[in-house]
Design a protein around this motif. Structure first.
Motif, PDB file in Angstrom:
ATOM      1  N   ALA A 183       6.211  -5.011  -2.937  1.00 20.07           N
ATOM      2  CA  ALA A 183       6.696  -6.215  -3.611  1.00 20.07           C
ATOM      3  C   ALA A 183       6.959  -7.366  -2.634  1.00 20.07           C
ATOM      4  CB  ALA A 183       7.934  -5.896  -4.444  1.00 20.07           C
ATOM      5  N   PRO A 184       7.692  -7.142  -1.540  1.00 20.37           N
ATOM      6  CA  PRO A 184       7.873  -8.267  -0.606  1.00 20.37           C
ATOM      7  C   PRO A 184       6.574  -8.681   0.071  1.00 20.37           C
ATOM      8  CG  PRO A 184       8.891  -6.248   0.251  1.00 20.37           C
ATOM      9  CD  PRO A 184       8.526  -5.988  -1.163  1.00 20.37           C
ATOM     10  N   MET A 185       5.654  -7.730   0.287  1.00 19.90           N
ATOM     11  CA  MET A 185       4.357  -8.097   0.847  1.00 19.90           C
ATOM     12  C   MET A 185       3.594  -8.979  -0.140  1.00 19.90           C
ATOM     13  SD  MET A 185       3.201  -4.485   2.606  1.00 19.90           S
ATOM     14  CE  MET A 185       1.750  -5.140   3.450  1.00 19.90           C
ATOM     15  N   ALA A 186       3.669  -8.627  -1.417  1.00 15.35           N
ATOM     16  CA  ALA A 186       2.989  -9.422  -2.437  1.00 15.35           C
ATOM     17  C   ALA A 186       3.563 -10.834  -2.498  1.00 15.35           C
ATOM     18  CB  ALA A 186       3.112  -8.732  -3.798  1.00 15.35           C
ATOM     19  N   ALA A 187       4.869 -10.947  -2.321  1.00 15.18           N
ATOM     20  CA  ALA A 187       5.497 -12.263  -2.344  1.00 15.18           C
ATOM     21  C   ALA A 187       4.995 -13.135  -1.196  1.00 15.18           C
ATOM     22  CB  ALA A 187       7.018 -12.121  -2.270  1.00 15.18           C
ATOM     23  N   ARG A 188       4.519 -12.495  -0.116  1.00 14.96           N
ATOM     24  CA  ARG A 188       3.961 -13.225   1.025  1.00 14.96           C
ATOM     25  C   ARG A 188       2.437 -13.337   0.931  1.00 14.96           C
ATOM     26  NH1 ARG A 188       7.453  -9.440   4.177  1.00 14.96           N
ATOM     27  NH2 ARG A 188       5.526  -8.356   4.758  1.00 14.96           N
ATOM     28  N   ARG A 189       1.867 -12.972  -0.210  1.00  8.30           N
ATOM     29  CA  ARG A 189       0.414 -12.945  -0.402  1.00  8.30           C
ATOM     30  C   ARG A 189      -0.262 -11.994   0.592  1.00  8.30           C
ATOM     31  NH1 ARG A 189      -2.084 -17.298   0.906  1.00  8.30           N
ATOM     32  NH2 ARG A 189      -0.339 -18.431   1.854  1.00  8.30           N
ATOM     33  N   GLN A 190       0.352 -10.824   0.751  1.00 13.77           N
ATOM     34  CA  GLN A 190      -0.160  -9.856   1.712  1.00 13.77           C
ATOM     35  C   GLN A 190      -0.337  -8.468   1.107  1.00 13.77           C
ATOM     36  OE1 GLN A 190       2.739 -10.354   4.882  1.00 13.77           O
ATOM     37  NE2 GLN A 190       1.398 -11.775   5.968  1.00 13.77           N
ATOM     38  N   ALA A 191      -0.379  -8.367  -0.228  1.00  6.15           N
ATOM     39  CA  ALA A 191      -0.598  -7.064  -0.870  1.00  6.15           C
ATOM     40  C   ALA A 191      -1.295  -7.252  -2.202  1.00  6.15           C
ATOM     41  CB  ALA A 191       0.723  -6.323  -1.072  1.00  6.15           C
ATOM     42  N   GLY A 192      -2.212  -6.355  -2.489  1.00 12.22           N
ATOM     43  CA  GLY A 192      -2.885  -6.312  -3.778  1.00 12.22           C
ATOM     44  C   GLY A 192      -3.286  -4.881  -4.086  1.00 12.22           C
ATOM     45  N   VAL A 193      -3.271  -4.527  -5.351  1.00 11.57           N
ATOM     46  CA  VAL A 193      -3.567  -3.149  -5.760  1.00 11.57           C
ATOM     47  C   VAL A 193      -4.592  -3.158  -6.886  1.00 11.57           C
ATOM     48  CG1 VAL A 193      -2.634  -1.012  -6.734  1.00 11.57           C
ATOM     49  CG2 VAL A 193      -1.255  -2.358  -5.122  1.00 11.57           C
ATOM     50  N   TYR A 194      -5.559  -2.258  -6.796  1.00  9.26           N
ATOM     51  CA  TYR A 194      -6.450  -1.964  -7.910  1.00  9.26           C
ATOM     52  C   TYR A 194      -6.211  -0.526  -8.339  1.00  9.26           C
ATOM     53  CZ  TYR A 194      -9.285  -6.206  -7.759  1.00  9.26           C
ATOM     54  OH  TYR A 194      -9.715  -7.499  -7.843  1.00  9.26           O
ATOM     55  N   VAL A 195      -5.970  -0.323  -9.610  1.00  8.08           N
ATOM     56  CA  VAL A 195      -5.839   1.026 -10.162  1.00  8.08           C
ATOM     57  C   VAL A 195      -7.148   1.389 -10.831  1.00  8.08           C
ATOM     58  CG1 VAL A 195      -4.594   2.511 -11.771  1.00  8.08           C
ATOM     59  CG2 VAL A 195      -3.351   0.762 -10.465  1.00  8.08           C
ATOM     60  N   SER A 196      -7.705   2.517 -10.473  1.00  7.69           N
ATOM     61  CA  SER A 196      -8.983   2.958 -11.027  1.00  7.69           C
ATOM     62  C   SER A 196      -8.766   3.667 -12.363  1.00  7.69           C
ATOM     63  CB  SER A 196      -9.659   3.917 -10.039  1.00  7.69           C
ATOM     64  OG  SER A 196     -10.868   4.414 -10.570  1.00  7.69           O
ATOM     65  N   ILE A 222      -0.088   0.413 -13.724  1.00  8.06           N
ATOM     66  CA  ILE A 222      -0.440  -1.009 -13.722  1.00  8.06           C
ATOM     67  C   ILE A 222       0.734  -1.843 -14.212  1.00  8.06           C
ATOM     68  CG2 ILE A 222      -1.903  -2.754 -14.820  1.00  8.06           C
ATOM     69  CD1 ILE A 222      -4.189  -0.739 -14.787  1.00  8.06           C
ATOM     70  N   ARG A 223       1.355  -1.422 -15.306  1.00  4.50           N
ATOM     71  CA  ARG A 223       2.490  -2.149 -15.851  1.00  4.50           C
ATOM     72  C   ARG A 223       3.656  -2.183 -14.869  1.00  4.50           C
ATOM     73  NH1 ARG A 223       3.543  -6.188 -17.927  1.00  4.50           N
ATOM     74  NH2 ARG A 223       2.005  -5.729 -19.558  1.00  4.50           N
ATOM     75  N   THR A 224       3.935  -1.055 -14.234  1.00  8.62           N
ATOM     76  CA  THR A 224       5.056  -0.978 -13.292  1.00  8.62           C
ATOM     77  C   THR A 224       4.829  -1.894 -12.096  1.00  8.62           C
ATOM     78  OG1 THR A 224       5.483   1.327 -13.939  1.00  8.62           O
ATOM     79  CG2 THR A 224       6.416   0.587 -11.850  1.00  8.62           C
ATOM     80  N   LEU A 225       3.623  -1.900 -11.571  1.00  4.65           N
ATOM     81  CA  LEU A 225       3.300  -2.763 -10.434  1.00  4.65           C
ATOM     82  C   LEU A 225       3.365  -4.238 -10.828  1.00  4.65           C
ATOM     83  CD1 LEU A 225       0.265  -0.748  -9.021  1.00  4.65           C
ATOM     84  CD2 LEU A 225       2.516  -0.947  -7.949  1.00  4.65           C
ATOM     85  N   ALA A 226       2.794  -4.564 -11.979  1.00  5.68           N
ATOM     86  CA  ALA A 226       2.791  -5.954 -12.433  1.00  5.68           C
ATOM     87  C   ALA A 226       4.209  -6.459 -12.661  1.00  5.68           C
ATOM     88  CB  ALA A 226       1.955  -6.089 -13.704  1.00  5.68           C
ATOM     89  N   ASP A 227       5.058  -5.624 -13.242  1.00  2.00           N
ATOM     90  CA  ASP A 227       6.442  -6.015 -13.490  1.00  2.00           C
ATOM     91  C   ASP A 227       7.197  -6.261 -12.184  1.00  2.00           C
ATOM     92  OD1 ASP A 227       6.048  -5.879 -16.184  1.00  2.00           O
ATOM     93  OD2 ASP A 227       7.042  -3.941 -16.466  1.00  2.00           O
ATOM     94  N   ALA A 228       6.727  -5.628 -11.091  1.00 10.02           N
ATOM     95  CA  ALA A 228       7.362  -5.821  -9.785  1.00 10.02           C
ATOM     96  C   ALA A 228       6.806  -7.035  -9.046  1.00 10.02           C
ATOM     97  CB  ALA A 228       7.192  -4.564  -8.931  1.00 10.02           C
ATOM     98  N   GLY A 229       5.883  -7.770  -9.694  1.00 13.59           N
ATOM     99  CA  GLY A 229       5.332  -8.965  -9.084  1.00 13.59           C
ATOM    100  C   GLY A 229       4.184  -8.717  -8.131  1.00 13.59           C
ATOM    101  N   ILE A 230       3.582  -7.538  -8.223  1.00 10.59           N
ATOM    102  CA  ILE A 230       2.480  -7.182  -7.331  1.00 10.59           C
ATOM    103  C   ILE A 230       1.162  -7.485  -8.034  1.00 10.59           C
ATOM    104  CG2 ILE A 230       1.355  -5.280  -6.106  1.00 10.59           C
ATOM    105  CD1 ILE A 230       4.191  -3.923  -6.143  1.00 10.59           C
ATOM    106  N   PRO A 231       0.273  -8.274  -7.414  1.00  6.47           N
ATOM    107  CA  PRO A 231      -1.028  -8.528  -8.039  1.00  6.47           C
ATOM    108  C   PRO A 231      -1.776  -7.224  -8.243  1.00  6.47           C
ATOM    109  CG  PRO A 231      -0.668  -9.998  -6.177  1.00  6.47           C
ATOM    110  CD  PRO A 231       0.415  -8.965  -6.123  1.00  6.47           C
ATOM    111  N   THR A 260      -4.774  -8.497 -13.840  1.00 10.82           N
ATOM    112  CA  THR A 260      -5.312  -9.852 -13.902  1.00 10.82           C
ATOM    113  C   THR A 260      -6.723  -9.953 -13.329  1.00 10.82           C
ATOM    114  OG1 THR A 260      -4.281 -10.372 -11.769  1.00 10.82           O
ATOM    115  CG2 THR A 260      -3.023 -10.893 -13.765  1.00 10.82           C
ATOM    116  N   SER A 261      -7.234  -8.864 -12.786  1.00  6.73           N
ATOM    117  CA  SER A 261      -8.573  -8.871 -12.198  1.00  6.73           C
ATOM    118  C   SER A 261      -9.229  -7.521 -12.424  1.00  6.73           C
ATOM    119  CB  SER A 261      -8.515  -9.201 -10.701  1.00  6.73           C
ATOM    120  OG  SER A 261      -7.677  -8.273 -10.023  1.00  6.73           O
ATOM    121  N   ALA A 262     -10.538  -7.462 -12.179  1.00  7.72           N
ATOM    122  CA  ALA A 262     -11.274  -6.225 -12.425  1.00  7.72           C
ATOM    123  C   ALA A 262     -12.569  -6.227 -11.632  1.00  7.72           C
ATOM    124  CB  ALA A 262     -11.572  -6.072 -13.923  1.00  7.72           C
TER     125      ALA A 262
END
Length: 361
Positions: A183-196, A222-231, A260-262
């Motif tokens: 979450a803090p990495m995402a806030a710095r634009r330094q984290a992204g996750v794709y769930v398969s 996906i929902r849990t990550l998105a709710d935490a502000g993680i792309p 938000t992406s695929a």
């Protein structure tokens, strides 16, 4: 005159994506099981347990120059993967270890000891230039073994402390454990996750990916990550003709969960994966096995696989175009892939400036 031995028919092994220890391509001798009258011994031999061993990490960051991949560096804490996905393009990598790409790939795992220390050393080099690093590109960094060893957590902690951008593709719900770092990495634009999410069909998922999280569980991740502000995005890979034909439904469910992406990749069958996947088709879908492989040949220029950088991810021909059109149309309708993720590399801090980070975990 002696009668020839009777070959034992291949059978599905519960909880495994492969039914045999297929010989790897470097073996000189091929072996085939046969019925010698002691069937009980054969039944015992097919019972498989997962084991793992340490391997001393010689390096942490692997480099690639593949023009069809959107990153040039990656970190893989493990060799082999207990998820046991029948279609995994990484299975042939076990051959380099002298192990079978079949059952050995999902039952004989290798963990890299000292990976954190190697990563710190490499990031501290004055010649190192930061760029997005992909975590777990060969085998899933959040496979079940990581619950015990936590190597992925150690790597992520280093990247977090150094303000180094990273992305990960996973089927494992274990990634939720590391939201406090992501979450803090995402806030710095330094984290992204794709769930398969390969399919929403739970029965099909159990056959294709026997030890991965169920589809509904991945959507919850996906929902849990998105709710935490993680792309977070969704991978609808691989696309397998006549098998997982619910691409649009998966994309919609993932969007509704917060993706938000695929992206997608057409089924790849390099080296030993081709006979392994044919075997899986014959076991689970014999009625359509020939049709699936015929369509794969349409997508791969008449072959099981074509490694050309231009087409290995998307395929070629009319059927590849059809898959691409379906994907693009669905993404436009659902509002996916509207924004391009910009990675923040300017805030990178080498380990030498962070302090005694190796002692802080």
């Amino acid at each position: 005159m002696h009668e020839p031995p009777i070959a034992i028919p291949v059978r599905q092994i519960k909880g495994r994506g492969s039914a045999t220890r297929l010989a790897h391509r470097f073996e000189r001798d091929a072996r085939e099981p046969f019925d010698d009258g002691w069937a009980a011994d054969f039944e015992e031999a097919t019972r498989t347990t997962t084991t793992w061993t340490w391997e001393e990490a010689k390096s942490a960051i692997s480099r690639n120059t593949s023009p069809d991949i959107g990153f040039d560096r990656s970190i893989n804490p493990y060799r082999g993967c207990e998820h046991g996905c029948s279609y995994c393009y990484a299975r042939p990598s076990h051959s380099y270890l002298g192990l079978s790409p079949g059952l050995d790939f999902e039952t004989r795992l290798i963990a890299k000891r000292g990976l954190k220390e190697r990563l710190i050393h490499e990031l501290a080099s004055p010649r190192y230039s930061p760029g997005m690093v992909a975590l777990g590109t060969i085998t899933d960094a959040y496979q079940p073994l990581d619950r015990e060893l936590r190597l992925t957590r150690e790597v992520l902690q280093v990247l977090h402390d150094c303000h180094h951008p990273m992305a990960v593709v996973t089927k494992g719900s274990g990634i939720e454990r590391d939201i406090d770092l992501l979450a803090p990495m995402a806030a710095r634009r330094q984290a992204g996750v794709y769930v398969s999410v390969t399919t929403l069909d739970a029965d099909l998922a159990r056959r294709m990916e026997p030890r991965a999280a169920a589809p509904w569980r991945r959507l919850r991740t996906i929902r849990t990550l998105a709710d935490a502000g993680i792309p977070v995005g969704v991978s609808v890979s691989p696309q397998i003709p006549f098998i997982n034909d619910d691409m649009e439904q998966v994309l919609e469910a993932a969007r509704d969960a917060g993706a938000t992406s695929a992206f997608y990749v057409v089924l790849r069958l390099p080296w030993e994966l081709s006979p392994l996947f044919r075997q899986w088709l014959d076991l689970h879908y014999p009625d359509r096995a020939a049709r699936v492989m015929a369509r794969m040949h349409d997508l791969r220029g008449g072959k099981d696989y074509d490694a050309s950088f231009a087409t290995r991810r998307s395929g070629q021909g009319i059927w590849a175009d059809l898959i691409a059109q379906r994907f693009d149309k669905a993404c436009r309708r659902l509002g996916l892939n509207r924004r391009r993720h910009e990675w923040n590399v300017e805030d990178f801090r080498p380990p030498s400036t962070v302090g005694q980070m190796g002692l802080d975990f």
